[in-house]
Structure formats: C-alpha cells, structure tokens
Write a protein that holds these residues in place. Structure first.
Motif, PDB file in Angstrom:
ATOM      1  N   ILE A 155       0.863  -1.180   0.000  1.00 20.00           N
ATOM      2  CA  ILE A 155       0.000   0.000   0.000  1.00 20.00           C
ATOM      3  C   ILE A 155       0.899   1.229   0.000  1.00 20.00           C
ATOM      4  O   ILE A 155       1.819   1.346   0.823  1.00 20.00           O
ATOM      5  CB  ILE A 155      -0.936   0.026   1.226  1.00 20.00           C
ATOM      6  N   LEU A 156       0.629   2.132  -0.951  1.00 17.60           N
ATOM      7  CA  LEU A 156       1.389   3.372  -1.064  1.00 17.60           C
ATOM      8  C   LEU A 156       0.483   4.525  -0.628  1.00 17.60           C
ATOM      9  O   LEU A 156      -0.612   4.699  -1.163  1.00 17.60           O
ATOM     10  CB  LEU A 156       1.854   3.589  -2.509  1.00 17.60           C
ATOM     11  N   VAL A 157       0.967   5.305   0.344  1.00 16.93           N
ATOM     12  CA  VAL A 157       0.214   6.451   0.839  1.00 16.93           C
ATOM     13  C   VAL A 157       0.855   7.728   0.292  1.00 16.93           C
ATOM     14  O   VAL A 157       2.062   7.941   0.464  1.00 16.93           O
ATOM     15  CB  VAL A 157       0.194   6.492   2.382  1.00 16.93           C
ATOM     16  N   LEU A 158       0.047   8.547  -0.379  1.00 13.62           N
ATOM     17  CA  LEU A 158       0.553   9.781  -0.986  1.00 13.62           C
ATOM     18  C   LEU A 158      -0.013  11.003  -0.276  1.00 13.62           C
ATOM     19  O   LEU A 158      -1.154  10.999   0.175  1.00 13.62           O
ATOM     20  CB  LEU A 158       0.174   9.847  -2.472  1.00 13.62           C
ATOM     21  N   ASP A 159       0.793  12.041  -0.216  1.00 21.29           N
ATOM     22  CA  ASP A 159       0.350  13.327   0.302  1.00 21.29           C
ATOM     23  C   ASP A 159       1.026  14.423  -0.509  1.00 21.29           C
ATOM     24  O   ASP A 159       2.248  14.565  -0.463  1.00 21.29           O
ATOM     25  CB  ASP A 159       0.710  13.467   1.786  1.00 21.29           C
ATOM     26  N   GLU A 160       0.220  15.145  -1.313  1.00 24.16           N
ATOM     27  CA  GLU A 160       0.720  16.203  -2.196  1.00 24.16           C
ATOM     28  C   GLU A 160       1.834  15.696  -3.115  1.00 24.16           C
ATOM     29  O   GLU A 160       2.840  16.367  -3.335  1.00 24.16           O
ATOM     30  CB  GLU A 160       1.216  17.395  -1.371  1.00 24.16           C
ATOM     31  N   GLY A 161       1.629  14.494  -3.642  1.00 25.84           N
ATOM     32  CA  GLY A 161       2.558  13.925  -4.614  1.00 25.84           C
ATOM     33  C   GLY A 161       3.773  13.249  -4.026  1.00 25.84           C
ATOM     34  O   GLY A 161       4.601  12.706  -4.776  1.00 25.84           O
ATOM     35  N   LYS A 162       3.912  13.222  -2.729  1.00 30.34           N
ATOM     36  CA  LYS A 162       5.076  12.607  -2.097  1.00 30.34           C
ATOM     37  C   LYS A 162       4.658  11.353  -1.339  1.00 30.34           C
ATOM     38  O   LYS A 162       3.599  11.322  -0.711  1.00 30.34           O
ATOM     39  CB  LYS A 162       5.735  13.596  -1.129  1.00 30.34           C
ATOM     40  N   PRO A 163       5.488  10.303  -1.375  1.00 29.89           N
ATOM     41  CA  PRO A 163       5.177   9.081  -0.627  1.00 29.89           C
ATOM     42  C   PRO A 163       5.444   9.294   0.865  1.00 29.89           C
ATOM     43  O   PRO A 163       6.560   9.650   1.250  1.00 29.89           O
ATOM     44  CB  PRO A 163       6.124   8.049  -1.231  1.00 29.89           C
ATOM     45  N   ILE A 164       4.434   9.098   1.684  1.00 32.51           N
ATOM     46  CA  ILE A 164       4.630   9.257   3.131  1.00 32.51           C
ATOM     47  C   ILE A 164       4.453   7.931   3.869  1.00 32.51           C
ATOM     48  O   ILE A 164       4.612   7.878   5.092  1.00 32.51           O
ATOM     49  CB  ILE A 164       3.656  10.297   3.704  1.00 32.51           C
ATOM     50  N   HIS A 215      -0.967  -3.261   5.324  1.00 31.78           N
ATOM     51  CA  HIS A 215      -1.961  -2.543   6.126  1.00 31.78           C
ATOM     52  C   HIS A 215      -1.524  -2.430   7.584  1.00 31.78           C
ATOM     53  O   HIS A 215      -1.562  -1.331   8.176  1.00 31.78           O
ATOM     54  CB  HIS A 215      -3.306  -3.274   6.029  1.00 31.78           C
ATOM     55  N   ALA A 216      -1.109  -3.551   8.194  1.00 28.85           N
ATOM     56  CA  ALA A 216      -0.742  -3.538   9.615  1.00 28.85           C
ATOM     57  C   ALA A 216       0.447  -2.621   9.870  1.00 28.85           C
ATOM     58  O   ALA A 216       0.484  -1.888  10.873  1.00 28.85           O
ATOM     59  CB  ALA A 216      -0.421  -4.961  10.086  1.00 28.85           C
ATOM     60  N   GLU A 217       1.419  -2.651   8.953  1.00 29.66           N
ATOM     61  CA  GLU A 217       2.608  -1.805   9.117  1.00 29.66           C
ATOM     62  C   GLU A 217       2.236  -0.325   9.056  1.00 29.66           C
ATOM     63  O   GLU A 217       2.733   0.495   9.853  1.00 29.66           O
ATOM     64  CB  GLU A 217       3.629  -2.135   8.035  1.00 29.66           C
ATOM     65  N   LEU A 218       1.370   0.018   8.118  1.00 32.01           N
ATOM     66  CA  LEU A 218       0.991   1.419   7.970  1.00 32.01           C
ATOM     67  C   LEU A 218       0.131   1.881   9.136  1.00 32.01           C
ATOM     68  O   LEU A 218       0.222   3.051   9.558  1.00 32.01           O
ATOM     69  CB  LEU A 218       0.244   1.622   6.646  1.00 32.01           C
ATOM     70  N   MET A 219      -0.721   1.019   9.659  1.00 31.68           N
ATOM     71  CA  MET A 219      -1.510   1.393  10.828  1.00 31.68           C
ATOM     72  C   MET A 219      -0.603   1.666  12.023  1.00 31.68           C
ATOM     73  O   MET A 219      -0.930   2.480  12.892  1.00 31.68           O
ATOM     74  CB  MET A 219      -2.502   0.271  11.176  1.00 31.68           C
TER      75      MET A 219
END
Length: 572
Positions: free
Chosen positions: A533-542, A547-551
């Motif tokens: 899962i890739l989470v983006l914020d204003e074009g940058k990977p954050i 899922h468990a790791e990101l939570m």
C-alpha cells in the motif's frame, strides 16, 4: 497549408482533366458575344437567312457545350474536394488519436473537435471553389480583355486602367482577412468547449439551478464569435462594392466613349454590344475571383490549423534502453512528474511489484494517485526516474504492445451507446468464455440476467440508464475480459457496497491470480488486503507497506483507517 495541398496529389490527373473540360466550356462562353457581334455587323446586313440560321445555330452549340462542360467539370471538382477532405479528415482523426495526452492538453479537446469539423469543411469548400472558379474566372477575365483589345483597343484601355485598383484592393483585403478568420476559428474553439462543458455537466447545472448563469456564459462566448465573424465578413465584403464601383465607373466611361465613336463612324453597333457583353463577363469574373479569395482566406486559415496538428511531432517516441531486473513485473524508480514542467505532481516515487502482486494507492484528492497509472501506461513521460515493466523501460516498449498489457478502469470512464456485450468486448473479439468469466468476476452477472435482453441490452450514451454501481461493474468486466497482465482500478469501486466490493476482490484473487493489480481507492477496506500500500500526500510518498505496518507507522493512514472503519482498522 502545403501539408493540406499534398492530399491533392492522388487526384492531379482527375483535376487536370476537369480543368481541360472547364477550359473548353469557358472558351465557348467567350465565343458567344463575338459570334453575336459578327452576326449583327456582318451577316444581318446581307439579309442571308441561311447564314443567319447557321451562325445562330453555332451560338446554340456553343451555349450547349458550355453548359454541359461546366456541369461535368463542376461534378468532377466536387468529387475531388469530397475525396480529398475525406482522406484529410481520416488522417487528422488518426493523428489526434495518437497524440500524447500532453499534446491533447496543449491543443484542448474543443480545438481539436473544431479542426476536425468546421476547419475541414472550410478546406472542402476552398478546394471545390478553387477548381470551379480557379480556371473559369481567370480565363474569362484575361480572355475577355484580349477579345476586347481586338474588338476596340481604345475602349479596352478604359477597362485595363481599372484593373490595378482592383488588384491592390483584393491584395489588401485578403492580407487582412486571413488573420481575422484564424481568430474566428479560435473563437469557435472556445464556443465548442463551452457547449461540451454544458452538455457534460447538464445534470449538475440543473441540480444547482445554474441554467440562467450558463446561458449568460454561452451568450458571452457566442457574442464574441459573432463579433469576430462580423468583422471578418465586413472586411472581406468590402471587395464587392468597391469592385462594382471601379468596374461600373469604367462601364459608364465605355458607354460614353462608345456612343461618340459610333456617332463618328469609327466603330459599329455590334462591336459596342459585344464589348458591353464582354465587360459584363469581366465584371462577373472579377466578382468570382473575389468570392474565391474570400473562400481562400477562410480555407487557408483552416488549412494552417489542420497542418499544425498533422505536423505535430511524435511526443512519446520508442527509445532503446537497457533493461533492469526481470524478476520485478512493475517497477518505479525515483520517478518525478509534472504536467507543466513547473509544479510537481509526483516526487521521488519508488516501488516494486512482482507478477500477481497487488498495490493499493491511497491519498487525498489531488495527491497524484491517477498520475502514477498514467505514467505506467505511458500516457505521459516522467520528468525524472525510470518506469519498467518486466524489466523493460516503458519508453522502450512500442505503444501497441504496451497498451495490450493493461486492463483499465479510469476514474471517469465511458460507456458507449451500444449493447452491454459490445461495451465489454470493445471490438477485441473476446472469446465468449473469457467474457462470461469477466462478467462473473466483476459481480455484474446478476443484474445483467435481470435485464430483458441480457448482454444484448442496449445502453444509452455514458450508460445513463444504469446505476452508478452497475456502470462500475460493467467497466471492471471490460477491463478483465482481455485477460490483462496488469489491471488498474482507479477508484472503480466507489459506488459498490461493501459486500459487492469484497466479492469482487475475492474473485480477482481466484480467477485472475497471476494478474498484477493496482487499486486506487478512497476506502481502506478496498485495499487493506493488498500486498503493498502506497500512501501519498501532495505527490510525495509518506507511507509504504502492508496494512498492519501502515496502521502502526503512518499517522495519516491510521487516521483514515480509524475514521472509516473504527476499531476494525487495527485488525490485520
């Protein structure tokens, strides 16, 4: 302009024959006044009925030949114009189809539509008129002048003295007219764009009671087009009254001088009558040339706009580049991208997917999620970094081969006014078994069976006779039917309920296990089971991981999960 005229080359033989036929008919027209003059001055005084009937018959023959040849030549000219415009429109449409998305953004869709319709029509009119009048009018003009010089040199000089004024007038008006018609076509582009926006957003406009506002907006654009058209029309229309003034002044002088010469016994009435007829022929020829220049001005402006598209360079060229790790099916390596080369939409995006893995992408609106898919399919080229499929850089894969790898459901996709089967098959001649499997996996089988005609049920344009969830399931079935290597689902389950969404994801894991999948979603439930899962914020990977790791590690992802799923978001 020259690019457009290249399309006339296959028809040069037919055009040459048509011009010869037109030439013969024009000569017949020029002979009629001369025969009449000879008949009045030389034959009638002899009172020879046979001679009168003979020369009268010759006039009838000339008139019939002129009529028939002009009809045949005009039909041939229309056919050439039709075939040329048909080929031009076909190549222009083909060129537009292969323009990169960046080039389409540069031209704008409304401008391309205008060039494909009104501009090609103007070129069609120009080609037809240039053939019909391009030979006839100059020959009538020059031939009329030559014959009048032989009949009455003194009177012909009066006529010749008016021609320089007319020539300067036509040149100046035409020079000013072409830019005006180019501006007019740009105004038409804007009007087409406004109409497209109103048609596409008609439901929103009605829902928000903005009909009057949109009418006012269209009225402003329409008035601008009218002003530009009026200015161009008035400028070009100046030639007709001015030419009439010059020629009629000349004609008045000719009548006065001719009357004195007949009274003095220096010429004969038949010659004066013939001279007046030729003067009328010359006047009409000049008016025809004026109309031809008006049409040429419009056609030339349109031809330049068409040539601009046809001459557009191939933006996304295939380049031989070294391959990378063949073990990775999809790979982004430090990719950055901007639509206008100034404001970055994506910055330093990196991830790797093995065949059959699933990537989920989540982020706020405008964070660049869809841009990643556009770069992967090479609808645009990245500014920096490298994108590979199967170890091959996407810039080294021919477009036909590259696009066959994908099954895509775009965020704002389109259904055509055709049957459900045709919309899913999409002209790919997909085997019935694969089509049925795609329908089942997309969870569309149940509602299709409930329709009276099943797969043969006819949809309206954009699928307006279906619900949002039904449209999304058909679009997913279309993407799956081609058995793609890579499946892209761009916010394609937003209208599905949670149960249908879960059934869809289960079907993808079983029926299309070997397909690498990229899911763009606003709901964490749609991608929580993804391999990455890739989470983006204003074009940058954050954030990047499961899922468990990101939570655990990504605060924004955790906030989204808890706001959507409550305590269930913490469960693996």
């Amino acid at each position: 302009m020259r690019k457009v005229f290249d399309y006339l080359h296959p028809y040069l033989g037919r055009m040459s024959l048509g011009l010869v036929i037109k030439f013969i008919g024009t000569i017949m027209d020029l002979l009629l006044p001369w025969i009449l003059s000879y008949l009045i001055d030389s034959i009638v005084p002899l009172r020879d009925t046979a001679q009168i009937l003979f020369w009268g018959g010759m006039m009838v023959v000339c008139a019939v030949v002129a009529l028939v040849t002009n009809i045949v030549a005009n039909r041939m000219a229309s056919r050439v114009a039709q075939l040329t415009t048909k080929a031009l429109r076909h190549d222009l449409f083909s060129k537009i189809s292969y323009l990169s998305c960046r080039q389409v953004d540069s031209y704008t869709i409304s401008s391309l539509e205008s060039r494909l319709t009104s501009d090609t029509y103007n070129v069609h009119q120009m080609i037809g008129m240039m053939q019909r009048l391009g030979v006839r009018a100059p020959i009538l003009l020059l031939g009329g002048i030559l014959v009048t010089l032989m009949l009455e040199p003194a009177l012909a000089l009066v006529l010749i003295c008016t021609l320089p004024f007319i020539g300067v007038l036509v040149y100046l008006v035409s020079k000013k007219g072409i830019p005006l018609y180019r501006r007019l076509q740009q105004g038409v582009d804007q009007m087409v764009r406004t109409v497209r926006e109103n048609i596409a957003g008609i439901r929103v406009i009605k829902a928000l009671s903005k009909t009057d506002y949109e009418k006012t907006r269209f009225d402003g654009v329409n008035r601008k087009v009218v002003r530009r058209e009026s200015k161009a029309g008035i400028t070009m229309a100046l030639t007709n009254p001015m030419m009439n003034l010059f020629l009629n002044v000349g004609l008045t002088v000719v009548i006065l001088v001719g009357a004195f010469r007949v009274d003095a016994g220096l010429t004969q009435p038949g010659k004066i009558l013939a001279f007046l007829t030729y003067f009328t022929i010359i006047l009409n020829a000049m008016l025809s040339i004026t109309r031809m220049f008006v049409m040429y001005s419009k056609g030339s402006a349109s031809a330049d706009r068409i040539s601009e598209v046809l001459d557009t360079w191939e933006d996304l060229q295939v380049s031989p580049l070294p391959c990378g790790d063949e073990g990775q099916h999809v790979e982004f390596e430090h990719v950055s991208f901007s639509y206008n080369h100034t404001e970055k939409v994506l910055e330093d995006i990196s991830f790797q997917l093995r065949r059959g893995e699933t990537l989920g992408i989540i982020g706020a609106t405008g964070s660049g999620k869809s841009s990643i898919c556009s770069l992967l399919m090479r609808l645009y080229d990245a500014d920096k970094g490298e994108i590979r499929i199967g170890g091959r850089p996407v810039r080294s894969i021919p477009p036909e081969e590259l696009h066959r790898m994908f099954g895509v459901v775009f965020q704002n996709d389109f259904l055509f006014a055709d049957t459900i089967r045709a919309n899913i098959d999409f002209g790919r001649h997909i085997p019935e078994a694969d089509l049925q499997t795609a329908v089942q996996a997309a969870q569309a089988a149940s509602f299709i069976k409930a329709l009276p005609d099943g797969l043969e049920h006819r949809l309206t344009a954009k699928g307006t006779n279906l619900s949002g969830g039904q449209k999304q399931r058909l679009l997913i079935a279309r993407a799956l039917a081609g058995r793609p290597d890579i499946l892209i689902l761009d916010d394609s389950s937003s209208a599905l309920d949670y149960k249908t969404d879960a059934s869809l994801r289960k079907a993808l894991r079983t029926e299309y296990a070997g397909v690498t999948t990229i899911i763009i979603a606003q709901r964490i439930s749609s991608l929580r089971h993804a391999d990455h899962i890739l989470v983006l914020d204003e074009g940058k990977p954050i954030g990047y991981g499961r899922h468990a790791e990101l939570m655990r590690d990504c605060e924004i992802y955790r906030e989204i999960g808890r706001s959507q799923m409550g305590g269930e978001a913490d469960a693996v």
